[in-house]
Enzyme design. Sequence first.
Site, mmCIF file in Angstrom:
data_model
loop_
_atom_site.group_PDB
_atom_site.id
_atom_site.type_symbol
_atom_site.label_atom_id
_atom_site.label_comp_id
_atom_site.label_asym_id
_atom_site.label_seq_id
_atom_site.Cartn_x
_atom_site.Cartn_y
_atom_site.Cartn_z
ATOM 1 N N ASP A 206 0.833 -1.199 0.000
ATOM 2 C CA ASP A 206 0.000 0.000 0.000
ATOM 3 C C ASP A 206 0.875 1.260 0.000
ATOM 4 O OD1 ASP A 206 -2.765 1.074 0.339
ATOM 5 O OD2 ASP A 206 -1.897 1.947 2.150
ATOM 6 N N GLU A 258 14.886 -14.855 0.536
ATOM 7 C CA GLU A 258 15.330 -15.882 1.489
ATOM 8 C C GLU A 258 14.439 -17.119 1.409
ATOM 9 O OE1 GLU A 258 14.998 -14.194 5.391
ATOM 10 O OE2 GLU A 258 16.492 -12.647 4.956
HETATM 11 C C1 NOJ Z 1 -4.454 2.893 -1.069
HETATM 12 C C2 NOJ Z 1 -5.583 1.967 -0.790
HETATM 13 O O1 NOJ Z 1 -5.861 1.211 -1.938
HETATM 14 C C3 NOJ Z 1 -6.735 2.842 -0.361
HETATM 15 O O2 NOJ Z 1 -7.934 2.120 -0.297
HETATM 16 C C4 NOJ Z 1 -6.380 3.479 0.939
HETATM 17 O O3 NOJ Z 1 -7.393 4.394 1.297
HETATM 18 C C5 NOJ Z 1 -5.060 4.249 0.865
HETATM 19 N N1 NOJ Z 1 -4.053 3.519 0.149
HETATM 20 C C6 NOJ Z 1 -4.525 4.556 2.237
HETATM 21 O O4 NOJ Z 1 -4.049 3.408 2.861
#
Ligand code: NOJ
Length: 551
Positions: A206, A258
């Site tokens: 993310d 790893e």
């Molecule tokens: C990207 C994620 O896909 C989204 O749903 C989220 O709100 C933001 N990152 C923050 O984590």
Amino acid sequence: MQAWWRSAVTYQVYPRSFVDADGDGVGDIAGIRSRLPYLADLGVDAIWINPWYPSPMADAGYDVSDYRDIEPVFGDLAEADAMISEAHQLGLKVILDIVPNHTSDQHRFFRQALSSDPGSPARDRYYFRPGKGEQGELPPNDWRSTFGGPAWTRSTDADGNPGEWYLHLFTPGQPDVNWDNPEIRAEFEDTLRFWFDRGVDGFRIDVAYGLTKDPELSDIGDFVWPVPVDRPVSVEHPHWDRTDVHQIYRQWRAIADEYDPPRAYCGEIWVGRSDRVAAYLRPDELHTAFNFEFLLAPWLPDHLRAVIDDTIATHTEVGAAATWVLGNHDVCRPASRFARDQHQVDPTGATFGYFRDLPADPALGQRRARAAALLMLALPGAAYIYQGEELGLPEVEDLPAEAMQDPLWFQTDGQNPGRDGCRIPLPWTSDPTTSFGFSPANAATPWLPQPADWGRWSLTEQDGAAGSMLELYRQALAIRADHPALGDGTLQWLDAGESVLAFRRDPRLECWVNFGETPVALPAQAQLLLSSAPLTPGGSLPPDTTAWLLP
Ligand code: NOJ
């Protein structure tokens, strides 16, 4: 043997909206387990599961309070282990979602930080700073939350007085962590190993282009972000896509390597240009990244061809496989995006892909979504399918204000409709008494309301129905799994006129897409493998149709 992630089709499971096995109106891991055979039968290679960790749900699970456990609404660790092993038995890889830019404000680290003094080691795991102004009443700098409003919230000291401010590039419930702090690095490395040891095959990362920040936390001022493609990135943005973030992925890659077999990463990298994305895919960093330039591209041949060429060129330069994606849980569903005049949609994504004010032609949207699916699955590299795309689900655009859940809606005072419309619980049957098969009988109302006619898109309506979106995906994925030309490899463009994109994949497969308003002739003697709509009686390719051919 070629690495699986260079050609895999990964199905994105948004657990809250997939299947609700226990009847509380929210999807769960038992629900995912019940539909694994469906996914294996659909023909995908892997599943990516959005965050399933304990979370107060300030941002639908992207606010994680414990990275090494399971949110009770979704199940528990034993259930997760069972799901991973059942997926593997069915030949499906399992990708989890790791959220390293921020934790929840309920994470033990943040709670410790709040109850510790300014300047303490506990506060150093985050970004706490004194405010500006005489009383510290102004945020420390001009950074904005991605969801709207300032990126800083003021904390309260133990004596009840206003204290330091903390940074959150998303909601206030998602404080940004300090990647210069060795305890943060260790926390995430331990988390990777925790799940890899349980057999997980990889992670979607993310906000992978975030994480590190300008040590001075300098103002953004008039910095234009994303940096336009025709400009060199000579000055770094204070908090996006900074050079030092790559060091983190080199460490993470070493951890993935790893393992036997090695684990794989896919980065969420919204940087607006594929050369900057490819920098994350150098041989000692991430394996793949979502191709958001493709996801945002209007259904226009010149635009798409430019994106495809650019993607392939930049990825080839670093030896990475390209990926292709049409939707996810953050953007308007493709069937609704393609229903709009493509000259008017915003290819920068600045409006997050919502085009509600433009008139929509739903049948045209479906037609193009079918054609786009076959285009995507014929391109060289890997692909992603967001749950419900295989059913042709539209964006739900008429959710009432009281149903809204997305912080993007709340933080923009309803100016941005948010992302709830692409997160509606899936329809599996046409029976409204079970929320269209999402829940068992007599269950709680689903966490987001389903439209009254949702059953028409359901699995049971489409299963075995000639010409349904589901059957198109099944056929395409079966051919893709079988045919040596599809998946990783190269592409040669064919000259087929300005409103057609046609290319050859080796050995011996052609993909033709007609973007024009009149049918186009296909090569004589070519054998039709699959098309997104029937050819004309004379064998020509109709408008907004893709065909796979054996020349
Ligand atoms: C990207 C994620 O896909 C989204 O749903 C989220 O709100 C933001 N990152 C923050 O984590």
